[in-house]
Design a protein around this motif. Structure first.
Motif, PDB file in Angstrom:
ATOM      1  N   LYS A   5       0.822  -1.180  -0.020  1.00  0.00           N
ATOM      2  CA  LYS A   5      -0.050  -0.036   0.021  1.00  0.00           C
ATOM      3  C   LYS A   5       0.968   1.172  -0.018  1.00  0.00           C
ATOM      4  O   LYS A   5       1.913   1.426   0.692  1.00  0.00           O
ATOM      5  CB  LYS A   5      -0.992  -0.040   1.378  1.00  0.00           C
ATOM      6  N   THR A   6       0.663   2.203  -0.783  1.00  0.00           N
ATOM      7  CA  THR A   6       1.294   3.533  -0.858  1.00  0.00           C
ATOM      8  C   THR A   6       0.574   4.673  -0.442  1.00  0.00           C
ATOM      9  O   THR A   6      -0.698   4.646  -0.860  1.00  0.00           O
ATOM     10  CB  THR A   6       2.037   3.820  -2.231  1.00  0.00           C
ATOM     11  N   GLY A   7       0.957   5.523   0.192  1.00  0.00           N
ATOM     12  CA  GLY A   7       0.161   6.606   0.470  1.00  0.00           C
ATOM     13  C   GLY A   7       1.220   8.005   0.629  1.00  0.00           C
ATOM     14  O   GLY A   7       2.487   7.933   0.083  1.00  0.00           O
ATOM     15  N   VAL A  36       2.020  12.001   2.132  1.00  0.00           N
ATOM     16  CA  VAL A  36       1.832  13.229   2.968  1.00  0.00           C
ATOM     17  C   VAL A  36       2.782  14.564   2.579  1.00  0.00           C
ATOM     18  O   VAL A  36       3.925  14.120   2.211  1.00  0.00           O
ATOM     19  CB  VAL A  36       2.134  12.932   4.238  1.00  0.00           C
ATOM     20  N   ALA A  37       2.402  15.500   2.620  1.00  0.00           N
ATOM     21  CA  ALA A  37       3.237  16.927   2.183  1.00  0.00           C
ATOM     22  C   ALA A  37       2.803  17.768   3.107  1.00  0.00           C
ATOM     23  O   ALA A  37       1.648  18.213   3.438  1.00  0.00           O
ATOM     24  CB  ALA A  37       2.795  17.388   0.772  1.00  0.00           C
ATOM     25  N   PHE A  38       3.931  18.375   3.804  1.00  0.00           N
ATOM     26  CA  PHE A  38       3.585  19.332   5.016  1.00  0.00           C
ATOM     27  C   PHE A  38       4.678  20.392   4.984  1.00  0.00           C
ATOM     28  O   PHE A  38       5.805  20.186   4.434  1.00  0.00           O
ATOM     29  CB  PHE A  38       3.806  18.611   6.253  1.00  0.00           C
ATOM     30  N   SER A  39       4.496  21.488   5.493  1.00  0.00           N
ATOM     31  CA  SER A  39       5.053  22.628   5.935  1.00  0.00           C
ATOM     32  C   SER A  39       4.610  23.410   7.276  1.00  0.00           C
ATOM     33  O   SER A  39       4.729  22.528   8.280  1.00  0.00           O
ATOM     34  CB  SER A  39       5.546  23.671   4.891  1.00  0.00           C
ATOM     35  N   LYS A  40       4.179  24.496   7.157  1.00  0.00           N
ATOM     36  CA  LYS A  40       3.367  25.089   8.420  1.00  0.00           C
ATOM     37  C   LYS A  40       2.265  24.216   8.559  1.00  0.00           C
ATOM     38  O   LYS A  40       1.489  24.161   9.621  1.00  0.00           O
ATOM     39  CB  LYS A  40       3.317  26.463   8.348  1.00  0.00           C
ATOM     40  N   ASN A  41       1.618  23.703   7.473  1.00  0.00           N
ATOM     41  CA  ASN A  41       0.457  22.862   7.477  1.00  0.00           C
ATOM     42  C   ASN A  41       0.476  21.709   6.907  1.00  0.00           C
ATOM     43  O   ASN A  41       1.372  21.414   5.969  1.00  0.00           O
ATOM     44  CB  ASN A  41      -0.844  23.641   6.967  1.00  0.00           C
ATOM     45  N   ILE A  42      -0.496  20.726   7.156  1.00  0.00           N
ATOM     46  CA  ILE A  42      -0.450  19.396   6.483  1.00  0.00           C
ATOM     47  C   ILE A  42      -1.362  19.784   5.434  1.00  0.00           C
ATOM     48  O   ILE A  42      -2.615  19.871   4.969  1.00  0.00           O
ATOM     49  CB  ILE A  42      -1.334  18.263   7.238  1.00  0.00           C
ATOM     50  N   GLU A  43      -0.565  19.679   3.776  1.00  0.00           N
ATOM     51  CA  GLU A  43      -0.999  20.342   2.733  1.00  0.00           C
ATOM     52  C   GLU A  43      -1.710  19.172   1.657  1.00  0.00           C
ATOM     53  O   GLU A  43      -2.530  19.480   1.231  1.00  0.00           O
ATOM     54  CB  GLU A  43      -0.055  21.049   1.835  1.00  0.00           C
ATOM     55  N   THR A  44      -1.175  17.942   1.921  1.00  0.00           N
ATOM     56  CA  THR A  44      -1.791  16.761   1.333  1.00  0.00           C
ATOM     57  C   THR A  44      -1.520  15.485   2.129  1.00  0.00           C
ATOM     58  O   THR A  44      -0.550  15.497   2.872  1.00  0.00           O
ATOM     59  CB  THR A  44      -0.898  16.542   0.192  1.00  0.00           C
ATOM     60  N   PHE A  45      -2.737  14.855   2.249  1.00  0.00           N
ATOM     61  CA  PHE A  45      -2.613  13.723   2.883  1.00  0.00           C
ATOM     62  C   PHE A  45      -3.474  12.513   2.112  1.00  0.00           C
ATOM     63  O   PHE A  45      -4.845  12.827   2.029  1.00  0.00           O
ATOM     64  CB  PHE A  45      -3.357  13.537   4.366  1.00  0.00           C
ATOM     65  N   VAL A  46      -2.773  11.609   1.629  1.00  0.00           N
ATOM     66  CA  VAL A  46      -3.595  10.686   0.767  1.00  0.00           C
ATOM     67  C   VAL A  46      -2.987   9.183   1.503  1.00  0.00           C
ATOM     68  O   VAL A  46      -2.274   8.868   1.645  1.00  0.00           O
ATOM     69  CB  VAL A  46      -2.938  10.323  -0.520  1.00  0.00           C
ATOM     70  N   PRO A  47      -4.209   8.632   1.872  1.00  0.00           N
ATOM     71  CA  PRO A  47      -4.237   7.160   2.778  1.00  0.00           C
ATOM     72  C   PRO A  47      -3.490   6.333   1.903  1.00  0.00           C
ATOM     73  O   PRO A  47      -3.697   6.207   0.555  1.00  0.00           O
ATOM     74  CB  PRO A  47      -5.613   6.993   3.099  1.00  0.00           C
ATOM     75  N   ALA A  48      -2.743   5.377   2.438  1.00  0.00           N
ATOM     76  CA  ALA A  48      -2.147   4.254   1.895  1.00  0.00           C
ATOM     77  C   ALA A  48      -3.251   3.266   1.532  1.00  0.00           C
ATOM     78  O   ALA A  48      -4.215   2.923   2.040  1.00  0.00           O
ATOM     79  CB  ALA A  48      -1.116   3.625   2.678  1.00  0.00           C
ATOM     80  N   VAL A  49      -3.088   2.795  -0.234  1.00  0.00           N
ATOM     81  CA  VAL A  49      -3.847   2.261  -0.661  1.00  0.00           C
ATOM     82  C   VAL A  49      -3.330   1.129  -1.594  1.00  0.00           C
ATOM     83  O   VAL A  49      -2.411   1.456  -2.316  1.00  0.00           O
ATOM     84  CB  VAL A  49      -5.247   2.961  -1.395  1.00  0.00           C
ATOM     85  N   GLN A  50      -3.898  -0.265  -1.806  1.00  0.00           N
ATOM     86  CA  GLN A  50      -2.953  -1.149  -2.562  1.00  0.00           C
ATOM     87  C   GLN A  50      -3.822  -1.453  -3.736  1.00  0.00           C
ATOM     88  O   GLN A  50      -4.772  -2.272  -3.986  1.00  0.00           O
ATOM     89  CB  GLN A  50      -2.986  -2.354  -1.804  1.00  0.00           C
ATOM     90  N   LYS A  51      -4.007  -0.364  -4.932  1.00  0.00           N
ATOM     91  CA  LYS A  51      -4.387  -0.355  -6.205  1.00  0.00           C
ATOM     92  C   LYS A  51      -3.748   0.151  -7.035  1.00  0.00           C
ATOM     93  O   LYS A  51      -3.067   1.448  -6.731  1.00  0.00           O
ATOM     94  CB  LYS A  51      -5.818   0.348  -6.115  1.00  0.00           C
ATOM     95  N   ILE A  52      -3.612  -0.545  -8.303  1.00  0.00           N
ATOM     96  CA  ILE A  52      -2.678   0.312  -9.173  1.00  0.00           C
ATOM     97  C   ILE A  52      -3.257   1.671  -9.755  1.00  0.00           C
ATOM     98  O   ILE A  52      -2.443   2.479 -10.162  1.00  0.00           O
ATOM     99  CB  ILE A  52      -2.395  -0.613 -10.429  1.00  0.00           C
ATOM    100  N   THR A  53      -4.331   1.615  -9.625  1.00  0.00           N
ATOM    101  CA  THR A  53      -5.175   2.941 -10.191  1.00  0.00           C
ATOM    102  C   THR A  53      -4.890   4.097  -9.162  1.00  0.00           C
ATOM    103  O   THR A  53      -5.164   4.994  -9.336  1.00  0.00           O
ATOM    104  CB  THR A  53      -6.566   2.846 -10.245  1.00  0.00           C
ATOM    105  N   HIS A  54      -4.452   3.621  -8.135  1.00  0.00           N
ATOM    106  CA  HIS A  54      -4.104   4.760  -6.945  1.00  0.00           C
ATOM    107  C   HIS A  54      -3.036   5.568  -7.407  1.00  0.00           C
ATOM    108  O   HIS A  54      -2.813   6.577  -6.898  1.00  0.00           O
ATOM    109  CB  HIS A  54      -3.774   3.718  -5.473  1.00  0.00           C
ATOM    110  N   LEU A  55      -2.244   5.112  -8.192  1.00  0.00           N
ATOM    111  CA  LEU A  55      -0.992   5.747  -8.535  1.00  0.00           C
ATOM    112  C   LEU A  55      -1.552   7.140  -9.127  1.00  0.00           C
ATOM    113  O   LEU A  55      -0.926   8.123  -9.193  1.00  0.00           O
ATOM    114  CB  LEU A  55      -0.096   4.888  -9.521  1.00  0.00           C
ATOM    115  N   ASN A  56      -2.490   7.000 -10.142  1.00  0.00           N
ATOM    116  CA  ASN A  56      -3.268   8.639 -10.542  1.00  0.00           C
ATOM    117  C   ASN A  56      -3.417   9.503  -9.739  1.00  0.00           C
ATOM    118  O   ASN A  56      -3.407  10.530  -9.750  1.00  0.00           O
ATOM    119  CB  ASN A  56      -4.312   8.077 -11.331  1.00  0.00           C
ATOM    120  N   THR A  57      -4.102   8.940  -8.311  1.00  0.00           N
ATOM    121  CA  THR A  57      -4.358   9.883  -7.268  1.00  0.00           C
ATOM    122  C   THR A  57      -2.938  10.696  -6.913  1.00  0.00           C
ATOM    123  O   THR A  57      -2.977  11.846  -6.661  1.00  0.00           O
ATOM    124  CB  THR A  57      -4.986   9.077  -6.127  1.00  0.00           C
TER     125      THR A  57
END
Length: 443
Positions: A280-282, A284-305
């Motif tokens: 599963k891959t997820g 997270v991007a952060f600096s002063k705030n959490i700008e991006t959070f994508v939960p870890a999912v095991q789907k090959i289509t998840h790569l597009n997300t």
């Protein structure tokens, strides 16, 4: 107006004018040359009108097409093919000028060639974007002239074509192909010796020569009256998060590309490899705030997300809040996971400020801190010192380089996995560390 906008004087025409002007000057001393020069002037005027007729008597004349891909790949050489064809009944001289996006800052693009009647050609050039975002290609201008080379006619095609520049898709596909063909060692990926067994049991099978005798299942052997062994497989569907620091420390450029973009390209290629290995891959991007959070999912289509989220990540000019990152990881990532933290520390004092948060995350998860060598300092260290000022510069550079290694030792002493890498080798070293952790069963 349409006619005047498309009509251009060829450079050769000015040479003809210069020759005639020279003849008029010489005729002051050679009177016989004066009437001859006037005849040549009228001939040139006639050829000028005839050249206009040749170029404008065919409405179609020349056609050209620029074939842009749907997406450009950041930091890679992207081929841009142009197909063009002449419908003139004579040999046509072509000057092709493509108006490249302003991000490339290239204003001298020109391709010259010639075409015979109904001849079709293809020309391909390469562009290397170093920023993500939307790029606008302007007019595709084709200037056609006859063998007389007196005037040129401009044809304009494909105005303002827009194409997005995404993280390095070419790099991702490259590693994907090499993984399928089992040639990853060509790019520096190491074969990792497996230590022990993972805990995921697959089946009991008959013993064959070469099986590890330590896996003999004695109960099954007694029942079947022949040697039976346990077979294990790699643990799958393990959560893996790529955590990208988007603070000011990631703004530093190397070879025209920011550290943030190196991290983004590595995340995309690595996520593809991990998904192909059923993890599963997820993100997270952060600096002063959490700008991006994508939960870890095991789907090959998840790569597009993941790809779409990486496209929209930008560098901030503030110090990153590692305390906020720890709080989000503690609340949102509840299962033991592999955390790949892309960041950068230039001073050991900066590391020590964030060390308590890194240790807190490493208690529950397998944390890998990835930071970068300053390749420009390394080049300065390896250069020869020719004067006193260069010696001072080399001494300071060696101090900074030593601090990087001390930071790596500091993290390793606290049980935190580290990668200290050159920006260009980031993807290879990250995938190697992932394979090592999987092979050692640390996750």
């Amino acid at each position: 107006m349409q006619f005047l906008k498309s009509l251009y004087i060829h450079n050769t025409f000015f040479w003809y004018i210069a020759i005639l002007a020279g003849c008029f000057i010489l005729s002051f001393w050679i009177p016989l040359l004066y009437p001859i020069t006037w005849i040549l002037t009228w001939v040139l005027l006639g050829l000028f009108l005839f050249d206009i007729y040749l170029l404008y008597s065919h409405s179609r004349g020349v056609v050209a097409e620029r074939n842009l891909p749907q997406k450009l790949s950041n930091s890679d050489l992207n081929p841009i093919p142009i197909i063009y064809r002449s419908y003139y009944p004579f040999k046509t001289y072509i000057s092709l000028i493509d108006e490249l996006p302003q991000q490339f800052q290239k204003r001298d693009f020109e391709h010259r060639t010639n075409l015979l009647k109904d001849q079709k050609k293809e020309f391909e050039y390469l562009v290397r974007p170093v920023e993500r975002g939307e790029y606008v290609f302007g007019n595709l201008n084709v200037y056609a002239s006859t063998p007389l080379k007196i005037i040129k006619r401009r044809f304009v095609f494909q105005k303002d074509q827009k194409v997005p520049v995404y993280p390095s898709i070419i790099q991702m596909q490259q590693y994907d192909f090499l993984a399928i063909s089992n040639k990853l060692t060509l790019f520096g990926l190491k074969k990792i010796r497996r230590i022990g067994h993972t805990q995921e049991f697959e089946q009991i099978k008959e013993y064959v020569a070469g099986d590890d005798i330590r896996t003999v299942n004695w109960k099954a052997t007694a029942k079947q009256n022949q040697l039976m062994v346990n077979q294990y497989q790699d643990e799958k569907s393990q959560p893996i998060y790529s955590i990208i620091d988007t603070g000011r420390v990631m703004k530093m450029p190397f070879n025209g590309l920011k550290l943030l973009d190196y991290a983004i390209n590595s995340t995309l290629a690595f996520s593809n490899v991990a998904l192909k290995r059923n993890d599963k891959t997820g993100l997270v991007a952060f600096s002063k705030n959490i700008e991006t959070f994508v939960p870890a999912v095991q789907k090959i289509t998840h790569l597009n997300t993941i790809l779409e989220q990486l496209y929209n990540i930008n560098t901030a000019f503030t110090d990153s809040d590692f305390g906020l990152l720890y709080a989000r990881v503690k609340r949102k990532i509840t299962h033991r996971s592999l955390l790949l933290l892309y960041t950068n520390f230039e001073h050991i004092s900066a590391l020590k400020r964030q060390l308590p948060f890194l240790l807190a995350m490493a208690k529950k998860h397998v944390l890998v801190v990835i930071f970068f060598e300053n390749t420009e300092l390394e080049a300065l260290i390896s250069s020869d010192a020719e004067d006193l000022q260069t010696i001072y510069h080399k001494t300071i550079a060696e101090k900074f380089s030593l601090e990087k290694r001390l930071m790596q030792k500091e993290l390793q002493q606290h049980g935190i996995q580290t990668i200290l890498t050159k920006p260009e080798q980031l993807t290879i070293n990250t995938i190697n560390k992932y394979l090592e952790i999987k092979a050692r069963g640390l996750l």
